[in-house]
Enzyme design. Structure first.
Site, short mmCIF file in Angstrom:
data_model
loop_
_atom_site.label_atom_id
_atom_site.label_comp_id
_atom_site.label_asym_id
_atom_site.label_seq_id
_atom_site.Cartn_x
_atom_site.Cartn_y
_atom_site.Cartn_z
N GLU A 149 34.66 42.93 43.79
CA GLU A 149 34.64 42.33 45.13
C GLU A 149 35.37 43.24 46.09
OE1 GLU A 149 35.51 39.94 48.66
OE2 GLU A 149 36.94 40.97 47.37
N ASP B 163 39.07 41.48 40.15
CA ASP B 163 39.58 42.81 40.50
C ASP B 163 40.59 42.71 41.65
OD1 ASP B 163 37.42 42.07 42.20
OD2 ASP B 163 37.17 44.13 42.87
ZN LIG Z 1 39.69 38.60 47.55
#
Ligand SMILES: [Zn+2]
Length: 376
Positions: free
Chosen positions: A134, A75
């Site tokens: 994340e 992501d």
């Molecule tokens: Zn990163």
């Protein structure tokens, strides 16, 4: 063989702004399946933070040996406006490849895979732990992957996280730990009244100022060999009183502490809570610990990664614990974890870009790490 630059480009072309996957994990899964990995994919969570796509891929060699894993995320943070070219259309200009995620961290994920392709025969087990959560709340990502791994008997002995750790040139910094982070919200209720009749009111702004004065004066610790001193910053103060002749009814503040491994998030919250209780007994304090501090003591893994970096780049990396939090804070519960990756100069910024030469060098470094960690 897998070309690290074109694989990075294919990943950039997926607008995988957390928690969207936009096809990124399919690109990764296909590349890994093509070089002998068994790929497991699952989703976790629901709106608004999910569903999140996660991937665990593993390849076991013929000879016994340790389990080495690369960890990272597919992501990216939102692009923002003002890019020179479309952030999700990879563009090469000169020696650079532009696109959201070029350094944080689609380039590193592509380098994991290109390196794995170059070492088809290794001892032990090589795995990739890749999450789509994340940059977001990180609740349905690496933690969910760790649960899945435990349930499926996957226990890495060493993990390299590919976050962008290099500062001025590729290879200058390896992270062996990270500080913890905790946010706190303080709400002080008062009794509203006329400024000319303060004895009939209770000014919450005054109480809040005393609290903030005290907590900002505390020296939390002196730091240690691997960590700078823990630090508290006030990040917001709000009273929102439009009148000049009114003692306000409420005052609020928010603060953040970045802390080293001599502290725990919970103990810091209690220290602040004690001050709040003394200065404003009716006040409330809410806290959210984003992550505890952790340290992988320099040893086998940092030496191995450091040697690979030095061999490829000629630079002796510094061992550091600076910067923000990363998913290494979770993975460090499993085994030794270090972080090494691309230059961090453009991460999360407009016109994020990676040097093509750095993508190739990073692949060389990761290849060398795999060869050494899983030597036959
Ligand atoms: Zn990163």
């Amino acid at each position: 063989m897998i070309d690290v630059v074109s694989l990075t480009e294919r990943l950039i072309a997926c607008p995988s702004v957390t928690p969207a996957d936009a096809g990124a994990l399919a690109v990764i899964a296909e590349a890994l399946a093509g070089i002998g990995f068994t790929v497991h994919r699952f989703t976790d969570g629901g709106p608004p933070d999910g569903p999140v796509e996660n991937l665990f891929a593993t390849r076991t060699g013929a000879a016994p040996g340790p389990h080495f894993a690369f960890a990272g995320h597919s992501d990216v943070v939102p692009a923002g406006s003002g890019w020179q070219s479309d952030p999700f259309t990879p563009v090469r200009r000169g020696d650079l490849l532009y696109g959201r995620g070029a350094v944080d961290m689609k380039g590193a994920v592509a380098a994991f895979i290109a390196a794995a392709a170059r070492v088809p025969n290794h001892a032990g087990t090589l795995s990739l732990i890749i999450t789509g959560d994340e940059e977001g709340p990180a609740t349905h990502g690496t933690l969910a992957l760790m649960e899945w791994m435990a349930a499926n008997g996957q226990h890495p002995d060493m993990i390299l996280v590919g976050e962008p750790t290099s500062d001025r040139r590729l290879g200058d910094t390896i992270k062996i730990g990270r500080r913890g982070s905790v946010n706190m919200w303080i709400e002080v209720p008062g009794t509203q009244g006329h400024v000319a009749y303060p004895h009939l009111a209770d000014n919450p702004a005054t109480r809040l100022l005393r609290i903030l004065d005290r907590v900002t004066k505390v020296r939390l610790d002196e730091g240690n060999r691997w960590f700078q001193p823990s630090n508290l910053e006030v990040t917001d103060i709000a009273v929102g009183n439009p009148a000049t002749n009114v003692i306000p009814a409420e005052a609020r503040a928010r603060l953040n502490i970045r802390f080293n491994d001599e502290q725990t998030g919970a103990a810091l919250v209690e220290r602040v809570r004690a001050v709040v209780a003394e200065e404003a007994p009716r006040a409330t304090l809410t806290a959210k610990i984003s992550g505890e501090a952790f340290l992988t003591e320099p040893g086998l893994l940092s030496t191995l990664v450091g040697a690979a970096v030095e061999r490829v780049t000629g630079v002796t990396p510094a061992l550091s614990t600076s910067g923000g939090t990363s998913d290494a804070r979770f993975l460090s519960r499993l085994c030794p974890v270090v972080e090494f990756g691309l230059l961090n100069a453009t991460m999360h910024k407009l016109d994020e870009a990676v040097a093509l030469a750095d993508l190739h060098a990073l692949t060389d470094i990761y290849e060398r790490v795999v060869r050494t960690a899983l030597e036959r």
